[in-house]
Write an enzyme that holds these catalytic residues in place. Sequence first.
Site, PDB file in Angstrom:
ATOM      1  N   HIS A 291      28.848   6.964 -39.356  1.00  0.00           N
ATOM      2  CA  HIS A 291      28.187   8.156 -38.851  1.00  0.00           C
ATOM      3  C   HIS A 291      26.681   7.950 -38.833  1.00  0.00           C
ATOM      4  O   HIS A 291      26.128   7.399 -39.784  1.00  0.00           O
ATOM      5  CB  HIS A 291      28.450   9.356 -39.791  1.00  0.00           C
ATOM      6  CG  HIS A 291      29.772  10.008 -39.577  1.00  0.00           C
ATOM      7  ND1 HIS A 291      29.946  11.090 -38.756  1.00  0.00           N
ATOM      8  CD2 HIS A 291      30.995   9.724 -40.083  1.00  0.00           C
ATOM      9  CE1 HIS A 291      31.219  11.458 -38.773  1.00  0.00           C
ATOM     10  NE2 HIS A 291      31.875  10.636 -39.571  1.00  0.00           N
ATOM     11  N   HIS A 334      30.193  15.871 -48.681  1.00  0.00           N
ATOM     12  CA  HIS A 334      28.729  15.863 -48.802  1.00  0.00           C
ATOM     13  C   HIS A 334      28.277  16.794 -49.916  1.00  0.00           C
ATOM     14  O   HIS A 334      28.838  17.875 -50.116  1.00  0.00           O
ATOM     15  CB  HIS A 334      28.132  16.346 -47.460  1.00  0.00           C
ATOM     16  CG  HIS A 334      26.667  16.083 -47.305  1.00  0.00           C
ATOM     17  ND1 HIS A 334      25.862  16.818 -46.449  1.00  0.00           N
ATOM     18  CD2 HIS A 334      25.848  15.175 -47.880  1.00  0.00           C
ATOM     19  CE1 HIS A 334      24.629  16.361 -46.500  1.00  0.00           C
ATOM     20  NE2 HIS A 334      24.588  15.361 -47.369  1.00  0.00           N
ATOM     21  N   GLU A 340      22.706  24.566 -46.149  1.00  0.00           N
ATOM     22  CA  GLU A 340      23.295  24.470 -44.817  1.00  0.00           C
ATOM     23  C   GLU A 340      23.997  25.783 -44.461  1.00  0.00           C
ATOM     24  O   GLU A 340      25.032  26.114 -45.034  1.00  0.00           O
ATOM     25  CB  GLU A 340      24.311  23.324 -44.759  1.00  0.00           C
ATOM     26  CG  GLU A 340      23.743  21.958 -45.122  1.00  0.00           C
ATOM     27  CD  GLU A 340      24.787  20.849 -45.037  1.00  0.00           C
ATOM     28  OE1 GLU A 340      25.808  21.060 -44.345  1.00  0.00           O
ATOM     29  OE2 GLU A 340      24.594  19.800 -45.661  1.00  0.00           O
ATOM     30  N   TYR A 349      35.241  24.552 -34.768  1.00  0.00           N
ATOM     31  CA  TYR A 349      34.450  23.495 -35.401  1.00  0.00           C
ATOM     32  C   TYR A 349      35.383  22.387 -35.862  1.00  0.00           C
ATOM     33  O   TYR A 349      36.411  22.647 -36.492  1.00  0.00           O
ATOM     34  CB  TYR A 349      33.652  24.061 -36.581  1.00  0.00           C
ATOM     35  CG  TYR A 349      32.820  23.025 -37.305  1.00  0.00           C
ATOM     36  CD1 TYR A 349      31.917  22.231 -36.599  1.00  0.00           C
ATOM     37  CD2 TYR A 349      32.944  22.847 -38.673  1.00  0.00           C
ATOM     38  CE1 TYR A 349      31.153  21.282 -37.251  1.00  0.00           C
ATOM     39  CE2 TYR A 349      32.173  21.895 -39.335  1.00  0.00           C
ATOM     40  CZ  TYR A 349      31.291  21.118 -38.618  1.00  0.00           C
ATOM     41  OH  TYR A 349      30.531  20.169 -39.274  1.00  0.00           O
ATOM     42  N   HIS A 364      26.678  26.586 -47.329  1.00  0.00           N
ATOM     43  CA  HIS A 364      26.876  25.594 -48.375  1.00  0.00           C
ATOM     44  C   HIS A 364      25.511  25.367 -49.006  1.00  0.00           C
ATOM     45  O   HIS A 364      24.626  24.773 -48.399  1.00  0.00           O
ATOM     46  CB  HIS A 364      27.475  24.314 -47.794  1.00  0.00           C
ATOM     47  CG  HIS A 364      28.817  24.537 -47.160  1.00  0.00           C
ATOM     48  ND1 HIS A 364      29.227  23.907 -46.014  1.00  0.00           N
ATOM     49  CD2 HIS A 364      29.845  25.352 -47.526  1.00  0.00           C
ATOM     50  CE1 HIS A 364      30.448  24.303 -45.693  1.00  0.00           C
ATOM     51  NE2 HIS A 364      30.842  25.186 -46.597  1.00  0.00           N
ATOM     52  N   HIS A 370      30.920  20.116 -50.076  1.00  0.00           N
ATOM     53  CA  HIS A 370      31.586  20.635 -48.886  1.00  0.00           C
ATOM     54  C   HIS A 370      32.081  19.461 -48.047  1.00  0.00           C
ATOM     55  O   HIS A 370      31.733  18.310 -48.310  1.00  0.00           O
ATOM     56  CB  HIS A 370      30.646  21.548 -48.069  1.00  0.00           C
ATOM     57  CG  HIS A 370      29.343  20.894 -47.711  1.00  0.00           C
ATOM     58  ND1 HIS A 370      28.283  20.812 -48.584  1.00  0.00           N
ATOM     59  CD2 HIS A 370      28.924  20.275 -46.580  1.00  0.00           C
ATOM     60  CE1 HIS A 370      27.273  20.191 -48.011  1.00  0.00           C
ATOM     61  NE2 HIS A 370      27.639  19.852 -46.787  1.00  0.00           N
TER      62      HIS A 370
END
Length: 442
Positions: A291, A334, A340, A349, A364, A370
């Site tokens: 990523h 994460h 966030e 999503y 979050h 999360h």
Amino acid sequence: MGESYLSGFGNEFASEDPRCPSALPEGQNNPQVCPYGLYAEQLSGSAFTCPRPTNKRSWLYRILPSVRHKPFTAEPCGDLSESWNDVEPNPNQLRWRPFNIPKASEKKVDFVSGLHTVCGAGDSKSRNGICIHLYACNTSMTDRCFQNSDGDFLIVPQQGKLLVTTEFGKMMVEPNEICVIQQGMRFSVDVFGETRGYILEVYGAHFELPDLGPIGANGLANPRDFLVPVAWYEDRTVSAGYTVINKYQGKMFSCQQDFSPFNVVAWHGNYTPYKYNLENFMVINCVAYDHADPSIFTVLTAKSTRPGVAIADFVIFPPRWGVADHTFRPPYYHRNCMSEFMGLIKGHYEAKEEGFQPGGASLHSIMTPHGPDVDCFEKNSTATLKPERVAEGTMAFMFESSFSMAVTKWGLDTCNRVDKEYYKCWEPLRSHFNPKWKPASK
């Protein structure tokens, strides 16, 4: 009316209503007598002595100056708040079901009356902070406008378009577009039915395009795709009284005047409202493995004084191709030193196909874990990896902030939209640990 716009981000613009040609003074800002007998008024968005790249101001040529009004008096704040200690801190993952929109048949609610603060941090008095609001309304503003003396509004419509009349002209803003109304700019909102959306408010900084670094000169949100309204005025007397609502130091005030504030015949400068269509975002993504961090999806940023650290970033998760090999493609698990807050304009999503709905939200908080729910993890751990479209027909977004945000009483309790079962989407995650695992022989 068909709206027209000027193109560019942070440019030096100039515009005059075509009904009054040559309304802009030639060669100076403040002549002894302005064309058409107008008043010259400067709107400053930065200190006079800011370096040129950050110096923001516009000159407005108007029928009557803003200063002609009765005194401001306090107004009820409703669900707007800057009180971050009214409820105890809550470090849990939070998710809200779609926020309710009032029915016009039960109560008429306009944009300002329909503002609700969900969370935030910092202080408008010291000019350092952030607020996240929800708006839910059903009625246009009539003979009243709003001015935010505390900071900038980045408005994200989710349901229903907004016709935003500003001192600089008009903008039609539809879902999947955003608009920014900068500090001190007066505006009024017309709606066309039940309407809902999100607002990111920042104190002490203005939104700007993120630096592109090695990406180069082109990519992400291109400056030419930002649109600024053209001058439009009304010379309208309001004998019953026109109301100017002023958000100042986190509180609401109002004053009366007998004329429309949208009386600017011409203007020039680089401090303006603007809008942007999220479909125009040029998406950068990984084309090999792993990523890239979601910062590659940043549309706008409000920088703090610390290099690389934002008061707030506005990030989107637009339709794109996923092609990474040997990779778990959805967002990773994460824990983050940033807060966030996510919202969903339309669709689903990718990391949580169920539960996270358009018009809802999640938060979050700093260092709260999360990531993908169990269905997403199991499906994508065994999926055949081939090029595929990701988030087609969807637009999720994130307000990310370096502030540790507190949730308001309205956000936690009064709205009655918190999903108390949110944590259960991770409960079925099971251990796949195999101590006898061996790497495949080559």
